[in-house]
Scaffold this active site. Structure first.
Site, PDB file in Angstrom:
ATOM      1  N   ALA A  32       0.817  -1.208   0.000  1.00 45.99           N
ATOM      2  CA  ALA A  32       0.000   0.000   0.000  1.00 45.99           C
ATOM      3  C   ALA A  32       0.854   1.263   0.000  1.00 45.99           C
ATOM      4  CB  ALA A  32      -0.936  -0.017   1.203  1.00 45.99           C
ATOM      5  N   HIS A  33       0.148   2.411  -0.062  1.00 49.60           N
ATOM      6  CA  HIS A  33       0.860   3.685  -0.185  1.00 49.60           C
ATOM      7  C   HIS A  33       1.715   3.992   1.048  1.00 49.60           C
ATOM      8  CE1 HIS A  33      -3.065   5.849   1.342  1.00 49.60           C
ATOM      9  NE2 HIS A  33      -2.592   5.002   2.220  1.00 49.60           N
ATOM     10  N   ASN A  34       2.863   4.602   0.751  1.00 49.66           N
ATOM     11  CA  ASN A  34       3.816   5.082   1.757  1.00 49.66           C
ATOM     12  C   ASN A  34       4.551   3.973   2.510  1.00 49.66           C
ATOM     13  OD1 ASN A  34       1.254   7.267   2.016  1.00 49.66           O
ATOM     14  ND2 ASN A  34       3.283   8.126   1.633  1.00 49.66           N
TER      15      ASN A  34
END
Length: 341
Positions: free
Chosen positions: A238-240
């Protein structure tokens, strides 16, 4: 088909040759399927009894196994590592593409290094930079202003969104998507309001990513995959998320957003890891692990119930479901005993 003299192979592998160095090796095979021209390897002494039946022209083994050899041998300290290196030397895997296909669509502002190959129906958008010896397979998409370092290869139908950076000598298998929007939304009285994902994905050097894996772009900061990371098929990152150098991620792993994983970690298949926390260096999570809290000490961590016969599992599940009642009853018994004392 590649071929090499056994003596030359021994020299490249820094192995000690025992036997005829003029034997021509044409491929790598298992001990069971090897025939004349093949080289195989043995990593466990329990397979010594199979050496008499093995038809390989040469076997990679340790010094302790050498007295049991029935053919030419290459003696090394780590046969499995040597197997990996000799398999690279004798690799027969074709390149994802060769030359520039007539049907490839390459924007005039894209920059291509020397000896770049782009397969049929691939799309290279404006501002893209491809380093020397990059190979883009058929049907791939590389979005605006993305950069792919020298020697990296994309198999067919890989999608690279805009502003993505991929380092040198990376390998990405088919149908993987790098840089799609992360799962970012704000709630407005029951309605979901999309948060544009403005970060990037930054991938280091020598990274390998399996088929059908997705790595989302950051919301504001970047999603970062360190040098030497290996990621298996069908993983969701997922993001980050930040993954440290030389960490290995097996198939089907799900990582929630803003997770930070250290260096030299190993994440077992089908594990699920919560976001907004850190896992330190040199952590191993065994298969189907559910990681809900930060891990601050190196070591091996497990969760879940291993496979049992159905009847045993049902009894165990029933006990677990009633554990709260059993705890209350136990405390009541303890109080009664204490009062009697």
């Amino acid at each position: 088909m590649p071929s090499i003299r056994l003596a030359d192979l021994a020299e490249q592998l820094d192995a000690e040759l025992h036997g005829d160095g003029d034997i021509v090796i044409t491929g790598v095979a298992s001990m069971q399927s090897a025939t004349t021209g093949h080289i195989t390897f043995m990593v466990n002494p329990k397979y010594r009894e199979h050496l008499g039946l093995c038809q390989a022209s040469a076997v990679v083994m340790t010094q302790d196994d050498l007295p049991f050899a029935k053919s030419a041998a290459l003696v090394v300290k780590n046969p499995y590592l040597t197997y990996a290196r000799m398999a690279q030397i004798l690799d027969t895997t074709p390149q994802p593409a060769q030359n520039i296909a007539p049907s490839a669509v390459i924007d005039a502002t894209a920059t291509l290094g020397s000896n770049v190959s782009v397969g049929a129906n691939a799309v290279i958008e404006s501002g893209v930079q491809l380093g020397d010896n990059v190979v883009i397979g058929a049907g791939c998409f590389v979005g605006k202003n993305s950069k792919i370092g020298a020697g990296s290869r994309l198999w067919a139908n890989v999608t690279i969104y805009h502003d993505i950076q991929i380092g040198e000598n990376c390998l990405i298998q088919s149908s993987t998507v790098i840089g799609a929007d992360g799962f970012g939304y704000a709630n407005d009285r029951g309605n979901w309001v999309k948060i544009p994902q403005l970060g990037r994905v930054i991938i280091g050097d020598r990274v390998e990513i399996g088929a059908c894996t997705t790595i989302d772009r950051g919301a504001l900061d970047d999603t970062v995959i360190g040098n030497g990371v290996i990621i298996d098929n069908q993983c969701q990152i997922a993001h980050n998320v930040v993954i440290g150098d030389n960490t290995a991620v097996a198939g089907g792993v799900i990582m929630a957003g803003s997770l930070k994983i250290g260096r030299y970690c190993m994440i077992g298949g089908a594990s699920v890891i919560n976001g907004h926390m850190e896992i330190c260096d040199k952590v191993t999570v065994t298969g189907m692990g559910m990681v809900m809290r930060p891990i601050t000490e190196p070591g091996v961590y497990s969760s879940g119930i291993p496979l049992q016969p159905n009847k045993v599992w049902r009894k165990t599940a029933a006990l677990v479901m009633n554990i709260d009642d059993m705890s209350k009853r136990l405390k009541a018994i303890e109080r009664t005993v204490n009062q009697q004392d």
